[in-house]
Write an enzyme that holds these catalytic residues in place. Sequence first.
Site, mmCIF file in Angstrom:
data_model
loop_
_atom_site.group_PDB
_atom_site.id
_atom_site.type_symbol
_atom_site.label_atom_id
_atom_site.label_comp_id
_atom_site.label_asym_id
_atom_site.label_seq_id
_atom_site.Cartn_x
_atom_site.Cartn_y
_atom_site.Cartn_z
ATOM 1 N N ALA A 89 1.042 -1.370 0.100
ATOM 2 C CA ALA A 89 0.196 -0.056 0.016
ATOM 3 C C ALA A 89 0.847 1.111 0.150
ATOM 4 C CB ALA A 89 -0.880 -0.181 1.331
ATOM 5 N N ASP A 90 0.434 2.266 -0.890
ATOM 6 C CA ASP A 90 1.263 3.454 -0.953
ATOM 7 C C ASP A 90 0.354 4.536 -0.005
ATOM 8 O OD1 ASP A 90 -0.884 4.121 -2.714
ATOM 9 O OD2 ASP A 90 0.469 4.217 -4.295
ATOM 10 N N SER A 91 0.390 5.678 -0.062
ATOM 11 C CA SER A 91 -0.035 6.693 0.550
ATOM 12 C C SER A 91 -1.748 6.892 0.257
ATOM 13 C CB SER A 91 0.577 8.015 0.703
ATOM 14 O OG SER A 91 0.558 8.635 -0.746
#
Length: 136
Positions: A89-91
Amino acid sequence: MASIAASASISLQARPRQLAIAASQVKSFSNGRRSSLSFNLRQLPTRLTVSCAAKPETVDKVCAVVRKQLSLKEADEITAATKFAALGADSLDTVEIVMGLEEEFGIEMAEEKAQSIATVEQAAALIEELLFEKAK
């Protein structure tokens, strides 16, 4: 004799409390010029257990939302200690997870609190805190 001293110093560094208890139980026997030591060691009970502060049901719901938001397969293991970054997961994904959690639980998270979430356990604990405040 040197090997006994070396192993005792290693044990002292590795388990100081256990050795301190054992050292009080040391018996020394002398046979003329030779000396032999006898130690009585015992296993100490484990007193510290790590558990999640949130309810298991909340953690399960958070895991389901995370799985859905990140399009993960059922085979992908998610636990309370799982970090969102470890799942890829990224931001932006984290923002979507927070939005999904808000919808699922009927709550609103403050932006600064939402940004501090990095694991499933942190998310579940924050959700329970917000649900408790909402119930007041």
